[in-house]
Scaffold this motif. Structure first.
Motif, PDB file in Angstrom:
ATOM      1  N   ALA A  41     -13.852   1.524   1.024  1.00 10.36           N
ATOM      2  CA  ALA A  41     -13.306   2.604   1.974  1.00 10.36           C
ATOM      3  C   ALA A  41     -12.589   2.095   3.039  1.00 10.36           C
ATOM      4  N   ALA A  42     -11.669   2.995   3.703  1.00 12.75           N
ATOM      5  CA  ALA A  42     -10.979   2.908   4.886  1.00 12.75           C
ATOM      6  C   ALA A  42     -11.717   2.623   6.106  1.00 12.75           C
ATOM      7  N   MET A  75      -1.040   4.452   4.204  1.00 13.25           N
ATOM      8  CA  MET A  75      -2.024   3.656   4.481  1.00 13.25           C
ATOM      9  C   MET A  75      -1.726   2.417   5.450  1.00 13.25           C
ATOM     10  N   ILE A 109      -6.801   8.586   0.289  1.00 11.31           N
ATOM     11  CA  ILE A 109      -7.733   7.607   0.359  1.00 11.31           C
ATOM     12  C   ILE A 109      -8.914   8.535  -0.153  1.00 11.31           C
ATOM     13  N   ASP A 110     -10.115   8.130  -0.574  1.00 11.14           N
ATOM     14  CA  ASP A 110     -11.399   8.642  -1.223  1.00 11.14           C
ATOM     15  C   ASP A 110     -12.494   8.502  -0.327  1.00 11.14           C
ATOM     16  N   LYS A 167       0.858  -1.279  -0.015  1.00  9.60           N
ATOM     17  CA  LYS A 167      -0.028  -0.063   0.044  1.00  9.60           C
ATOM     18  C   LYS A 167       0.929   1.284  -0.059  1.00  9.60           C
ATOM     19  N   LEU A 198      -9.337  -2.061   4.886  1.00 11.87           N
ATOM     20  CA  LEU A 198     -10.105  -1.787   3.746  1.00 11.87           C
ATOM     21  C   LEU A 198     -11.206  -2.439   3.484  1.00 11.87           C
ATOM     22  N   ARG A 227     -16.646  10.603   1.953  1.00 13.53           N
ATOM     23  CA  ARG A 227     -16.014  10.797   0.955  1.00 13.53           C
ATOM     24  C   ARG A 227     -15.277  11.937   0.359  1.00 13.53           C
ATOM     25  N   ARG A 268     -10.018  12.659   3.924  1.00 12.66           N
ATOM     26  CA  ARG A 268      -8.519  12.687   4.258  1.00 12.66           C
ATOM     27  C   ARG A 268      -8.366  13.745   5.475  1.00 12.66           C
ATOM     28  N   MET A 274     -13.717   6.915   3.764  1.00 15.65           N
ATOM     29  CA  MET A 274     -13.712   6.609   5.249  1.00 15.65           C
ATOM     30  C   MET A 274     -15.042   6.306   5.825  1.00 15.65           C
TER      31      MET A 274
END
Length: 102
Positions: free
Chosen positions: A43-44, A19, A74-75, A15, A24, A59, A64, A77
């Motif tokens: 999603a994280a 990250m 990431i996009d 990764k 994930l 999102r 972030r 969470m």
């Protein structure tokens, strides 16, 4: 933000920096009638959601900002695990109409 259901996990041994130690998960967006409402996303997760749980997902750049001094690529969470919700019938119908207009 959107409401969704955890439907799976993603494992990645390699990764990007930042990250490390991020789980994930695959999230299926849902509407408030418990029907699928879009394409699944990854999603994280730092709060411990699991398969089958309903979650709230943030999102874009707001996701972030949860990492104070890091730039994390990431996009999406997971920001909450849903215990329950209540939606007025009229509001639910209006939301459904607005997302299903042609």
């Amino acid at each position: 933000m959107f409401y969704g259901k955890v439907i799976g996990s993603v494992w990645a041994t390699q990764k990007e920096t930042g990250m490390d130690n991020l789980k994930l998960l695959v999230i299926q967006p849902m509407d408030f009638k418990d029907s699928e409402a879009g394409t699944p996303i990854i999603a994280a997760d730092r709060i411990g959601a699991g398969v089958g749980e309903r979650v709230i997902v943030s999102r874009g750049s707001p996701a972030r900002t949860l990492f104070k001094d890091k730039m994390v690529p990431i996009d999406a969470m997971i920001v909450g695990i849903v215990d329950s919700f209540e939606v007025a019938k009229e509001a639910e119908e209006e939301a459904w109409k607005s997302t299903n207009r042609e």
